[in-house]
Design an enzyme around this catalytic site. Structure first.
Site, mmCIF file in Angstrom:
data_model
loop_
_atom_site.group_PDB
_atom_site.id
_atom_site.type_symbol
_atom_site.label_atom_id
_atom_site.label_comp_id
_atom_site.label_asym_id
_atom_site.label_seq_id
_atom_site.Cartn_x
_atom_site.Cartn_y
_atom_site.Cartn_z
ATOM 1 N N ASP A 19 -24.556 -22.113 -14.747
ATOM 2 C CA ASP A 19 -23.726 -22.429 -14.321
ATOM 3 C C ASP A 19 -24.679 -24.068 -15.207
ATOM 4 O O ASP A 19 -25.662 -24.359 -15.298
ATOM 5 C CB ASP A 19 -24.160 -23.076 -12.383
ATOM 6 C CG ASP A 19 -23.939 -23.784 -11.611
ATOM 7 O OD1 ASP A 19 -22.052 -24.760 -12.529
ATOM 8 O OD2 ASP A 19 -23.895 -24.013 -10.843
ATOM 9 N N GLY A 20 -23.899 -25.551 -15.253
ATOM 10 C CA GLY A 20 -23.857 -26.453 -15.397
ATOM 11 C C GLY A 20 -23.261 -27.160 -16.822
ATOM 12 O O GLY A 20 -23.972 -28.104 -17.387
ATOM 13 N N ARG A 32 -14.936 -30.952 -20.612
ATOM 14 C CA ARG A 32 -15.562 -29.544 -20.253
ATOM 15 C C ARG A 32 -15.546 -28.279 -20.767
ATOM 16 O O ARG A 32 -16.828 -28.245 -20.780
ATOM 17 C CB ARG A 32 -14.487 -29.415 -18.548
ATOM 18 C CG ARG A 32 -14.922 -30.024 -17.474
ATOM 19 C CD ARG A 32 -14.625 -30.134 -15.908
ATOM 20 N NE ARG A 32 -15.384 -28.278 -15.948
ATOM 21 C CZ ARG A 32 -15.093 -28.756 -14.866
ATOM 22 N NH1 ARG A 32 -17.258 -29.294 -14.766
ATOM 23 N NH2 ARG A 32 -16.391 -26.784 -14.691
ATOM 24 N N HIS A 36 -18.472 -25.380 -22.221
ATOM 25 C CA HIS A 36 -18.128 -24.282 -22.370
ATOM 26 C C HIS A 36 -18.547 -23.065 -23.531
ATOM 27 O O HIS A 36 -19.754 -22.334 -23.558
ATOM 28 C CB HIS A 36 -17.046 -23.244 -21.684
ATOM 29 C CG HIS A 36 -16.822 -23.478 -20.445
ATOM 30 N ND1 HIS A 36 -17.551 -23.508 -19.386
ATOM 31 C CD2 HIS A 36 -16.203 -24.253 -19.634
ATOM 32 C CE1 HIS A 36 -17.155 -24.232 -18.293
ATOM 33 N NE2 HIS A 36 -15.837 -24.836 -18.183
ATOM 34 N N SER A 64 -15.940 -16.131 -11.947
ATOM 35 C CA SER A 64 -15.205 -15.101 -10.687
ATOM 36 C C SER A 64 -14.353 -15.639 -10.331
ATOM 37 O O SER A 64 -12.755 -16.230 -11.402
ATOM 38 C CB SER A 64 -16.088 -16.520 -9.995
ATOM 39 O OG SER A 64 -15.511 -17.290 -9.427
ATOM 40 N N TRP A 68 -9.987 -18.754 -11.014
ATOM 41 C CA TRP A 68 -8.576 -18.963 -10.847
ATOM 42 C C TRP A 68 -8.579 -19.954 -11.165
ATOM 43 O O TRP A 68 -7.006 -20.713 -11.093
ATOM 44 C CB TRP A 68 -8.167 -17.688 -10.790
ATOM 45 C CG TRP A 68 -8.229 -16.437 -11.588
ATOM 46 C CD1 TRP A 68 -9.128 -14.872 -10.670
ATOM 47 C CD2 TRP A 68 -8.347 -16.140 -13.196
ATOM 48 N NE1 TRP A 68 -9.496 -14.320 -12.318
ATOM 49 C CE2 TRP A 68 -8.464 -15.240 -13.206
ATOM 50 C CE3 TRP A 68 -7.313 -16.851 -13.865
ATOM 51 C CZ2 TRP A 68 -8.156 -14.149 -13.985
ATOM 52 C CZ3 TRP A 68 -7.309 -15.567 -14.877
ATOM 53 C CH2 TRP A 68 -7.970 -14.257 -15.736
ATOM 54 N N ARG A 70 -9.791 -22.385 -11.224
ATOM 55 C CA ARG A 70 -9.807 -24.616 -11.873
ATOM 56 C C ARG A 70 -7.936 -24.723 -12.510
ATOM 57 O O ARG A 70 -7.386 -23.540 -13.023
ATOM 58 C CB ARG A 70 -10.830 -23.888 -13.016
ATOM 59 C CG ARG A 70 -11.960 -23.495 -12.371
ATOM 60 C CD ARG A 70 -12.861 -23.802 -13.244
ATOM 61 N NE ARG A 70 -14.416 -23.958 -12.680
ATOM 62 C CZ ARG A 70 -15.656 -24.719 -12.780
ATOM 63 N NH1 ARG A 70 -15.713 -24.360 -14.194
ATOM 64 N NH2 ARG A 70 -16.978 -24.088 -12.280
ATOM 65 N N LEU A 130 -29.641 -2.652 -24.966
ATOM 66 C CA LEU A 130 -29.139 -3.646 -23.776
ATOM 67 C C LEU A 130 -27.265 -3.558 -23.795
ATOM 68 O O LEU A 130 -27.241 -3.564 -24.313
ATOM 69 C CB LEU A 130 -29.232 -4.905 -24.515
ATOM 70 C CG LEU A 130 -29.235 -6.297 -23.335
ATOM 71 C CD1 LEU A 130 -30.368 -5.871 -22.700
ATOM 72 C CD2 LEU A 130 -28.614 -8.076 -24.304
ATOM 73 N N SER A 195 -22.988 -17.800 -4.596
ATOM 74 C CA SER A 195 -21.931 -18.568 -4.777
ATOM 75 C C SER A 195 -21.110 -16.513 -5.261
ATOM 76 O O SER A 195 -20.335 -15.996 -6.018
ATOM 77 C CB SER A 195 -21.510 -18.614 -6.439
ATOM 78 O OG SER A 195 -22.146 -20.442 -6.210
ATOM 79 N N GLU A 206 -36.086 -10.638 -6.982
ATOM 80 C CA GLU A 206 -36.472 -12.232 -7.053
ATOM 81 C C GLU A 206 -35.964 -13.487 -7.990
ATOM 82 O O GLU A 206 -34.591 -12.822 -8.448
ATOM 83 C CB GLU A 206 -38.004 -12.068 -7.818
ATOM 84 C CG GLU A 206 -38.426 -11.043 -7.327
ATOM 85 C CD GLU A 206 -39.438 -11.364 -6.063
ATOM 86 O OE1 GLU A 206 -39.791 -13.043 -6.056
ATOM 87 O OE2 GLU A 206 -39.842 -10.628 -5.351
HETATM 88 C C1 FPP Z 1 -19.930 -22.356 -14.955
HETATM 89 O O1 FPP Z 1 -20.362 -23.728 -15.340
HETATM 90 C C2 FPP Z 1 -19.412 -21.589 -15.930
HETATM 91 C C3 FPP Z 1 -18.608 -21.126 -15.946
HETATM 92 C C4 FPP Z 1 -18.071 -20.771 -14.919
HETATM 93 C C5 FPP Z 1 -18.697 -20.616 -17.409
HETATM 94 C C6 FPP Z 1 -19.677 -19.537 -18.222
HETATM 95 C C7 FPP Z 1 -18.322 -19.880 -19.320
HETATM 96 C C8 FPP Z 1 -19.911 -19.963 -20.467
HETATM 97 C C9 FPP Z 1 -21.034 -19.278 -20.767
HETATM 98 C C10 FPP Z 1 -19.010 -19.313 -21.424
HETATM 99 C C11 FPP Z 1 -19.046 -18.348 -22.713
HETATM 100 C C12 FPP Z 1 -20.180 -16.788 -21.975
HETATM 101 C C13 FPP Z 1 -19.139 -15.924 -22.932
HETATM 102 C C14 FPP Z 1 -19.540 -14.397 -21.375
HETATM 103 C C15 FPP Z 1 -17.869 -15.711 -23.108
HETATM 104 P P1 FPP Z 1 -19.902 -25.237 -14.632
HETATM 105 O O2 FPP Z 1 -17.812 -25.218 -15.398
HETATM 106 O O3 FPP Z 1 -19.307 -24.234 -13.188
HETATM 107 O O4 FPP Z 1 -20.373 -26.367 -14.770
HETATM 108 P P2 FPP Z 1 -20.488 -27.364 -13.331
HETATM 109 O O5 FPP Z 1 -20.910 -26.650 -12.119
HETATM 110 O O6 FPP Z 1 -21.614 -28.369 -13.810
HETATM 111 O O7 FPP Z 1 -18.849 -28.059 -13.740
#
Ligand code: FPP
Length: 239
Positions: A19-20, A32, A36, A64, A68, A70, A130, A195, A206
């Protein structure tokens, strides 16, 4: 001297709520999607760190069922990012011994992404260092609901007696049926929420929450989470 636990110090399975990315982009005055893209680097670094420490399963909450909703541009951007990552990292995954897997409603993904993903899953299925499990179009309540439907169908077909439904029956109908439960759940960016992520599977995990935003989460932060885990006393409801 404190009693040493018999529980291994390195978690077999680490699950991460990444997240973040959006906040990171905002802090850097970027769109944004750049957040990513920056998060992609962390995915690579954390997968390598997991191998380095001997973690056997790594599950990443990448998209998640709720995501969809967004804006269309962001969803499309995330899908093409995902496709690019799979395509560009496939050979590297082979070299590193990574087996790519997914949990979630793969059927919801655009065909081009799903096909790329399925080819990579097939190509990496013999790798044993892995298991990198991407949660894509994943929602825990949907997963549990689908499991209930599938169990109900077995009952209806006369293959299963309701009295015989046990925890193991439910476990065997989840996306994670052949994956051990996470030992450690990490959430970045400081939110104290689950979430809708692996609700059944994290019963005894944990939890480690760090304020670090996902694009800033690298091998050092991962090592810190593992060190924190190693200091925990897991009792699984015992004393
Ligand atoms: C949450 O941050 C992150 C996501 C919804 C997407 C995660 C995707 C990646 C890390 C990109 C690459 C990943 C792979 C596996 C190819 P947010 O957008 O909710 O952040 P915010 O809460 O700060 O808005």
């Amino acid at each position: 001297m404190a009693k040493k636990s018999a529980i291994p110090q390195i978690p077999r399975h680490v699950a991460i709520i990444m997240d973040g990315n959006g906040r990171w982009a905002h802090q850097h005055h970027l769109p944004r999607l750049s957040g990513h893209e920056a998060g992609r680097k962390s995915v690579k670094e954390v997968a390598q760190a997991a191998i380095h420490h001997g973690v056997r399963y790594l599950t990443l909450y990448a998209f998640s069922v709720e995501n969809w909703q967004r804006p269309r541009d962001e969803v499309q951007g995330l899908m093409s990012l995902l496709r690019g990552v799979i395509r560009e990292e496939l050979n590297e995954m082979g070299r590193e011994g990574i087996r790519l897997r997914t949990i979630g409603r793969r059927q919801d993904l655009p065909d081009v992404v799903r096909e790329e993903l399925e080819a990579a899953i097939e190509k990496t299925k013999g790798n044993t260092k892995l298991d990198l499990i991407l949660a894509l179009s994943y929602g825990s309540r949907v997963e549990i609901t689908e499991a209930i439907q599938s169990i109900a169908n077995e009952v209806k077909a006369g293959r299963l007696d309701p009295e015989q439904i046990k925890e193991e029956t439910v476990t065997a109908h989840l996306y994670t049926r052949d994956i051990p439960d996470p030992d450690l759940l990490i959430r970045t960016s400081g939110e104290m929420r689950i979430s809708n992520f692996m609700l059944w599977q994290i019963s005894y995990a944990e939890i480690y929450v760090t304020p670090v935003l996902w694009p800033d989460f690298g091998k050092e932060e991962f090592a810190k989470a593992l060190a924190d885990y190693a200091g925990r006393d897991r009792r699984f409801g015992g004393i």
